[in-house]
Write a protein that holds these residues in place. Structure first.
Motif, PDB file in Angstrom:
ATOM      1  N   VAL A 187      15.793  36.010  40.688  1.00 26.33           N
ATOM      2  CA  VAL A 187      16.612  37.186  40.979  1.00 26.33           C
ATOM      3  C   VAL A 187      17.701  37.310  39.923  1.00 26.33           C
ATOM      4  O   VAL A 187      18.125  36.321  39.316  1.00 26.33           O
ATOM      5  CB  VAL A 187      17.263  37.137  42.381  1.00 26.33           C
ATOM      6  N   HIS A 188      18.128  38.552  39.709  1.00 26.37           N
ATOM      7  CA  HIS A 188      19.248  38.826  38.809  1.00 26.37           C
ATOM      8  C   HIS A 188      20.368  39.484  39.607  1.00 26.37           C
ATOM      9  O   HIS A 188      20.130  40.316  40.485  1.00 26.37           O
ATOM     10  CB  HIS A 188      18.831  39.760  37.669  1.00 26.37           C
ATOM     11  N   ASP A 189      21.600  39.081  39.300  1.00 21.85           N
ATOM     12  CA  ASP A 189      22.754  39.666  39.979  1.00 21.85           C
ATOM     13  C   ASP A 189      23.873  39.875  38.963  1.00 21.85           C
ATOM     14  O   ASP A 189      23.980  39.155  37.968  1.00 21.85           O
ATOM     15  CB  ASP A 189      23.233  38.739  41.104  1.00 21.85           C
ATOM     16  N   ALA A 190      24.689  40.866  39.210  1.00 23.61           N
ATOM     17  CA  ALA A 190      25.893  41.117  38.410  1.00 23.61           C
ATOM     18  C   ALA A 190      27.076  41.136  39.376  1.00 23.61           C
ATOM     19  O   ALA A 190      27.223  42.065  40.171  1.00 23.61           O
ATOM     20  CB  ALA A 190      25.783  42.441  37.665  1.00 23.61           C
ATOM     21  N   TYR A 191      27.888  40.093  39.318  1.00 20.18           N
ATOM     22  CA  TYR A 191      28.997  39.907  40.265  1.00 20.18           C
ATOM     23  C   TYR A 191      30.302  40.325  39.599  1.00 20.18           C
ATOM     24  O   TYR A 191      30.738  39.739  38.615  1.00 20.18           O
ATOM     25  CB  TYR A 191      29.029  38.447  40.699  1.00 20.18           C
ATOM     26  N   ASP A 192      30.925  41.349  40.142  1.00 19.38           N
ATOM     27  CA  ASP A 192      32.220  41.823  39.669  1.00 19.38           C
ATOM     28  C   ASP A 192      33.289  40.868  40.209  1.00 19.38           C
ATOM     29  O   ASP A 192      33.665  40.935  41.384  1.00 19.38           O
ATOM     30  CB  ASP A 192      32.450  43.249  40.181  1.00 19.38           C
ATOM     31  N   ILE A 193      33.774  39.968  39.376  1.00 21.32           N
ATOM     32  CA  ILE A 193      34.636  38.874  39.836  1.00 21.32           C
ATOM     33  C   ILE A 193      36.024  39.399  40.207  1.00 21.32           C
ATOM     34  O   ILE A 193      36.750  39.932  39.355  1.00 21.32           O
ATOM     35  CB  ILE A 193      34.791  37.798  38.747  1.00 21.32           C
ATOM     36  N   THR A 208      44.720  36.431  44.375  1.00 15.35           N
ATOM     37  CA  THR A 208      46.185  36.521  44.428  1.00 15.35           C
ATOM     38  C   THR A 208      46.780  35.144  44.706  1.00 15.35           C
ATOM     39  O   THR A 208      46.067  34.193  45.037  1.00 15.35           O
ATOM     40  CB  THR A 208      46.625  37.505  45.530  1.00 15.35           C
ATOM     41  N   THR A 209      48.089  35.043  44.580  1.00 24.06           N
ATOM     42  CA  THR A 209      48.759  33.751  44.778  1.00 24.06           C
ATOM     43  C   THR A 209      48.583  33.214  46.187  1.00 24.06           C
ATOM     44  O   THR A 209      48.651  32.006  46.407  1.00 24.06           O
ATOM     45  CB  THR A 209      50.267  33.887  44.479  1.00 24.06           C
ATOM     46  N   ASP A 210      48.350  34.107  47.165  1.00 25.98           N
ATOM     47  CA  ASP A 210      48.138  33.639  48.539  1.00 25.98           C
ATOM     48  C   ASP A 210      46.647  33.524  48.877  1.00 25.98           C
ATOM     49  O   ASP A 210      46.273  33.463  50.044  1.00 25.98           O
ATOM     50  CB  ASP A 210      48.835  34.561  49.550  1.00 25.98           C
ATOM     51  N   GLY A 211      45.794  33.479  47.845  1.00 27.29           N
ATOM     52  CA  GLY A 211      44.380  33.191  48.053  1.00 27.29           C
ATOM     53  C   GLY A 211      43.521  34.357  48.491  1.00 27.29           C
ATOM     54  O   GLY A 211      42.394  34.152  48.956  1.00 27.29           O
ATOM     55  N   ILE A 212      43.980  35.579  48.339  1.00 26.54           N
ATOM     56  CA  ILE A 212      43.224  36.760  48.776  1.00 26.54           C
ATOM     57  C   ILE A 212      42.509  37.384  47.576  1.00 26.54           C
ATOM     58  O   ILE A 212      43.081  37.513  46.493  1.00 26.54           O
ATOM     59  CB  ILE A 212      44.157  37.795  49.439  1.00 26.54           C
ATOM     60  N   GLU A 213      41.237  37.763  47.786  1.00 24.23           N
ATOM     61  CA  GLU A 213      40.467  38.395  46.720  1.00 24.23           C
ATOM     62  C   GLU A 213      40.923  39.840  46.524  1.00 24.23           C
ATOM     63  O   GLU A 213      41.000  40.610  47.476  1.00 24.23           O
ATOM     64  CB  GLU A 213      38.971  38.376  47.050  1.00 24.23           C
ATOM     65  N   ASN A 214      41.210  40.208  45.280  1.00 24.14           N
ATOM     66  CA  ASN A 214      41.639  41.561  44.950  1.00 24.14           C
ATOM     67  C   ASN A 214      40.577  42.196  44.054  1.00 24.14           C
ATOM     68  O   ASN A 214      40.585  42.042  42.834  1.00 24.14           O
ATOM     69  CB  ASN A 214      42.998  41.529  44.246  1.00 24.14           C
ATOM     70  N   SER A 270      39.660  43.402  39.396  1.00 27.02           N
ATOM     71  CA  SER A 270      38.575  42.700  38.716  1.00 27.02           C
ATOM     72  C   SER A 270      38.504  43.085  37.240  1.00 27.02           C
ATOM     73  O   SER A 270      38.640  44.252  36.879  1.00 27.02           O
ATOM     74  CB  SER A 270      37.248  43.025  39.399  1.00 27.02           C
ATOM     75  N   GLU A 271      38.306  42.079  36.375  1.00 24.21           N
ATOM     76  CA  GLU A 271      38.240  42.325  34.938  1.00 24.21           C
ATOM     77  C   GLU A 271      36.931  41.875  34.313  1.00 24.21           C
ATOM     78  O   GLU A 271      36.565  42.328  33.232  1.00 24.21           O
ATOM     79  CB  GLU A 271      39.391  41.595  34.234  1.00 24.21           C
ATOM     80  N   TYR A 272      36.217  40.969  34.965  1.00 23.34           N
ATOM     81  CA  TYR A 272      35.015  40.388  34.376  1.00 23.34           C
ATOM     82  C   TYR A 272      33.822  40.525  35.311  1.00 23.34           C
ATOM     83  O   TYR A 272      33.974  40.578  36.537  1.00 23.34           O
ATOM     84  CB  TYR A 272      35.242  38.906  34.057  1.00 23.34           C
ATOM     85  N   VAL A 273      32.632  40.535  34.714  1.00 21.45           N
ATOM     86  CA  VAL A 273      31.386  40.560  35.465  1.00 21.45           C
ATOM     87  C   VAL A 273      30.595  39.300  35.133  1.00 21.45           C
ATOM     88  O   VAL A 273      30.446  38.948  33.955  1.00 21.45           O
ATOM     89  CB  VAL A 273      30.537  41.802  35.130  1.00 21.45           C
TER      90      VAL A 273
END
Length: 385
Positions: free
Chosen positions: A125-131, A135-141, A145-148
């Motif tokens: 399988v192939h995937d492209a994950y938008d990373i 944040t400083t309190d551990g929450i995904e923002n 995102s800047e990288y894939v």
């Protein structure tokens, strides 16, 4: 990759978060013939199939780092050579599994190197994950995102006949012989390329999966992937024990081994919250022996044997050579298991010229499930009478 990075990728394998663009596969029979190939848009699969594939992908990233999951680096020649394995995997990745000739070549490479004697199913399988940024309190923002992270995941699954038996046929209202189907089993091995190190793409490494941590496939790791085979988990334990025994010689007594065990387990415990698995190189092992009271001469012998056996720059995974749950003393005729936190209850002593293992009794004692009264308690009671 560490535990957090692996978990971050595994979280992608749900219907809600899945962004896998394409799934390809090849069904190989016991005669090494391709019986079926498939190329599909993954999210276009029927929901029932999609969930079953997702379960396979999650299993391909399951287990302990250093045992079933191994971080592997490509030697330089595999990245620079015309026929380098890393260069081939890069072509496969960049094609996003759209190039049929590359897919066929990959299947052929698997068939040539994977010596499984029965039917199996190769899944890619192939995937492209938008990373997302964390944040400083551990929450995904996700908005920041800047990288894939582009990656391919390969799972190789045995295909076996279901067991024979009787079943109920609702249409005819009869009990009858069950039709045996060819069922895809959980993966035996697989890999994630490139690695997701420091939450970014690392094209110089991959993550390898083997269901059986004690039997790594040498041909697959070294010929198909081009990576050097690490010592399996069981072999690491056996090798470490042998080096200690040979280096310490007559000084390899109970107290020294107990001290090594306790100090090693303390290191593992202190590292428990760290997502990076604890590995011990020669310098770390030297410090462990010094802390455990081993003489300098014996430590030098250990360092020499370490270099000769596994290599000066290699290391042991601490989880593979320690056991925080069990402390065992064994002779040809007896086996004693001790709470690792109470190894002080056991000692060796010479009694009447005979070397003995002495176990302090300070609590309930059972023999074959029957509670007994220790002899000293019996004598004390008789003395009181």
């Amino acid at each position: 990759m560490n535990k957090k990075e692996i978990a971050e990728i595994k979280k992608r394998f749900t219907k809600a978060k899945c962004s896998i663009t394409r799934i390809c596969g090849c069904y190989v029979d016991a005669e090494k013939e391709k019986r079926l190939t498939l190329k599909e848009a993954f999210l276009g699969l029927p929901e029932e199939e999609l969930f079953k594939y997702i379960d396979i992908f999650r299993k391909t990233l399951s287990g302990s780092i250093g045992k079933t999951l191994l971080n592997m680096e490509f030697p330089t020649e595999q990245e620079t050579g015309e026929d380098g394995t890393q260069r081939f995997l890069m072509k496969l990745l960049e094609s996003r599994l759209q190039d049929e000739s590359l897919l066929d070549e990959f299947y052929d490479k698997v068939i040539q190197t994977y010596k499984y004697p029965e039917n199996y199913f190769i899944i890619l399988v192939h995937d492209a994950y938008d990373i997302p940024k964390i944040t400083t309190d551990g929450i995904e923002n996700f908005d920041a995102s800047e990288y894939v992270y582009d990656y391919i995941l390969c799972s190789i699954c045995p295909v076996k006949l279901s067991k024979p038996g009787l079943c109920y046929n609702a249409e005819t209202n009869h009990i009858q012989d069950r039709i045996r189907d060819w069922l895809v089993q959980p993966p035996e091995l697989g890999f994630l390329f490139p690695a997701f190190n420091d939450r970014s793409t690392d094209i110089h490494s991959l993550l390898y999966y083997s269901k059986n941590s004690d039997e790594l496939d040498l041909a697959v790791t070294e010929e198909l992937l081009g990576c050097r085979m690490p010592l399996p988990a069981k072999s690491q334990k056996e090798t470490f024990n042998a080096i200690v025994e040979e280096s310490l010689g007559l000084d390899c007594d109970y107290e020294v081994v107990r001290s090594i065990h306790e100090n090693l387990n303390q290191m593992v415990e202190e590292n428990k919250e760290d997502p990076e698995p604890l590995s011990l190189d020669k310098t770390d092992m030297t410090k462990l022996l010094q802390k455990s009271g081993v003489e300098e001469e014996k430590i030098q012998a250990f360092e020499t044997r370490f270099d000769e056996t596994i290599g000066e720059r290699e290391s042991f995974m601490a989880a593979n050579i320690s056991n925080v749950r069990k402390f065992e003393v064994r002779t040809p005729d007896i086996k004693v298991e001790v709470n690792p936190e109470r190894t002080d209850l056991v000692e060796t002593r010479v009694i009447d010229g005979v070397p003995c293992l002495v176990i302090e009794i300070n609590d309930l004692v059972e023999v074959n499930g029957i509670q007994i009264v220790p002899e000293n308690v019996t004598n004390n009671q008789e003395g009181a009478d």
